[in-house]
Design an enzyme around this catalytic site. Structure first.
Site, PDB file in Angstrom:
ATOM      1  CB  SER A  72       5.427  -1.485   5.746  1.00 49.93           C
ATOM      2  OG  SER A  72       6.399  -2.056   4.914  1.00 49.93           O
ATOM      3  CE  LYS A  73      -1.402  -4.658   0.970  1.00 45.75           C
ATOM      4  NZ  LYS A  73      -1.880  -5.870   1.462  1.00 45.75           N
TER       5      LYS A  73
END
Ligand code: GLU
Length: 497
Positions: free
Chosen positions: A253-254
């Protein structure tokens, strides 16, 4: 349909995700190893999620990686258009066919009704499923409501009992209970097809032989196959590649780091390293050697060697590989790649043919920049580190505490004396003979004659030149700095003590 034709079918909803890079690469390896055509198809039917310009950026970054397509938005291969929003007319024809054969139906349910239905199902802990209220409307009613301009979607009729069996080249047969399948939407209220519909129609019309995509698409798989069956078409071979997880076993995830390939590009990862690294996310060569060129991967790549258990994204491994690829570059190649990063770090300015040291205003030449890059060559893991690694070269004078000049348990006086001697030795080397070899030779013979230890002589010299605890060796640094600057820095150090 015996020709090998694979496609990469991104939705232009933002950046190229590192997982999509793995998808495009696996497609590419298979196309190249089987000798087929590679097609780029832009799946932009979800226009609400579209980010303008992202298709162009995507093409740009794939180009940077060296991934070439045989057909696509700008390369006609006779199967276009290759952008789904430009194919609307094509989908109409096929949905009409399904409506005529009773395999799809108009659904007039309003979004309010569907929302309420979802909430009720959630309250009863039931999975959200369309309740099929429009599935059996009489033809006359349907016609009347269409004539009344009531908005509608078109849904596919799913089987009401039994199982749907699908076949994946890696997972084998997978069975889905039909009660888990919804009468999903094929055409939205605005007349646009959904991803599910356009994807299958286009794969068929573009004569795609293998669909290679991530495991997250497995839930769509039965819907795809049921559409092929509804039309009586032969589906392509499906290959679902394993999920990519972070080291903790969660989704990439970012928040935890970079997921956009653009970010890796900006940090100075090389295409070769990214390709090699992503190739190993779910695939492994037969031999031990993991550092492989694109050609070597293509030569070895076999679908049957793709694993099915999740692949782990290990950034340290990527860094290591990137360092290996940086090391393989010649100084000339690396300099060309590193200059934009030196500029970005604000130490360097390029003015036409000239280079300027931004910190001192000094004019520099390309030969000097190459020397700076060569100094960092062995230590770089990514190009963005070049600024930090070579900062001491650009500084007017390095900044450090005098304590750093002291080697082990020596005294300040001793260090001062040693630095004075270093200065004297260096002074005697003629400027035209100022190379790391002559500097090394001169200093080592002095160390020997004076029966000194290497550390007590070279440690303060290195700190004087760089101001750092860790840096490249003193002879190399002195060579790059040149005689005058080296002596100047040594003087500054002497004065500190
Ligand atoms: N447009 C889908 C995506 O964004 C393609 C999925 C598929 O390959 O079928 O990934």
């Amino acid at each position: 349909m015996s020709d090998v034709r694979l496609r990469f079918a991104p939705s232009p909803t933002g950046f190229l995700h590192i997982g999509s890079l793995r998808t495009v690469l696996f497609n590419y390896f298979i196309v190249k190893s089987l000798g087929g055509k590679f097609i780029l198809r832009i799946e932009d039917t979800d226009q609400k999620r579209e980010v303008s310009g992202s298709a162009e950026k995507l093409i740009e970054i794939l180009d940077w990686l060296g991934i070439k397509f045989d057909e696509g938005p700008n390369i006609d291969g006779g199967y276009g258009p290759y952008v789904q929003s430009q194919r609307r007319g094509i989908y109409d024809k096929y949905v009409k066919e399904l409506l005529a054969s009773g395999q799809a139906y108009h659904c007039f349910c309003t979004s309010e009704r569907l929302q309420k239905m979802k909430e009720d199902q959630a309250a009863e802990k039931l999975p959200p499923r369309y309740d099929r209220i429009c599935r059996d409307l009489k033809t006359e009613e349907v016609e009347k409501r269409i004539a009344n301009n009531e908005p509608f979607v078109i849904r596919q009729k799913m089987p009401l009992e039994g199982e749907v069996a699908v076949y994946d080249e890696l997972h084998g047969e997978i069975k889905f209970k039909v009660e888990n399948l919804e009468d999903h939407v094929l055409i939205k209220t605005d007349g646009m097809p959904t991803y599910q519909f356009a994807n299958v129609i286009d794969d068929h019309l573009m004569e795609i032989s293998h669909v290679v995509r991530g495991d997250e698409w497995i839930p769509s798989f039965p819907k795809n196959i049921l559409l092929y069956q509804a039309f009586g078409w032969q589906p392509p071979k499906y290959i679902h590649t394993p999920l990519i997880l972070n080291k903790e076993g969660g989704k990439l995830s970012k928040r935890q780091g970079d997921v956009a390939v653009e970010d890796y590009q900006a940090k100075g990862y090389l295409p070769e390293a990214l390709i090699n690294f992503c190739a190993l996310l779910g695939w492994h060569p037969k031999g031990e050697e993991e550092i492989l060129t694109l050609e070597e991967i293509i030569k070895e790549f076999k679908v049957s060697d793709i694993g099915i258990s999740p692949a782990v994204f290990d950034i340290e491994k990527l860094d290591y590989m990137n360092g290996m690829y940086i090391r393989k570059k010649s100084v000339d190649e690396l300099t060309e790649m590193a200059i934009p990063f030196l500029v970005k770090s604000n130490f360097l300015e390029v003015r036409g043919e000239d280079f300027i040291n931004n910190l001192t205003g000094e004019k520099l030449d390309l030969k000097f920049i190459k020397q700076v890059v060569a100094l960092a060559h062995d230590r770089l893991k990514k190009l963005s580190e070049i600024g930090e690694l070579s900062e001491f070269i650009f500084l007017k004078k390095p900044n450090y505490e005098k304590d750093l000049l002291i080697w082990k348990h020596n005294t300040e006086e001793k260090m001062k004396q040693n630095l004075i001697e270093v200065g004297e030795v260096l002074e005697h080397i003629p400027a035209e003979d100022w190379t790391k070899y002559s500097i090394e030779e001169a200093l080592f013979s002095h160390i020997k004659v004076k029966e000194l230890t290497v550390g007590e002589m070279l440690w303060p010299m290195r700190v004087a030149l760089t101001g750092r605890k860790a840096s490249p060796g003193p002879f190399e640094v002195a060579e790059v700095l040149g005689k005058n600057k080296s002596l100047e820095r040594i003087k500054v150090a002497i004065n500190k003590l």
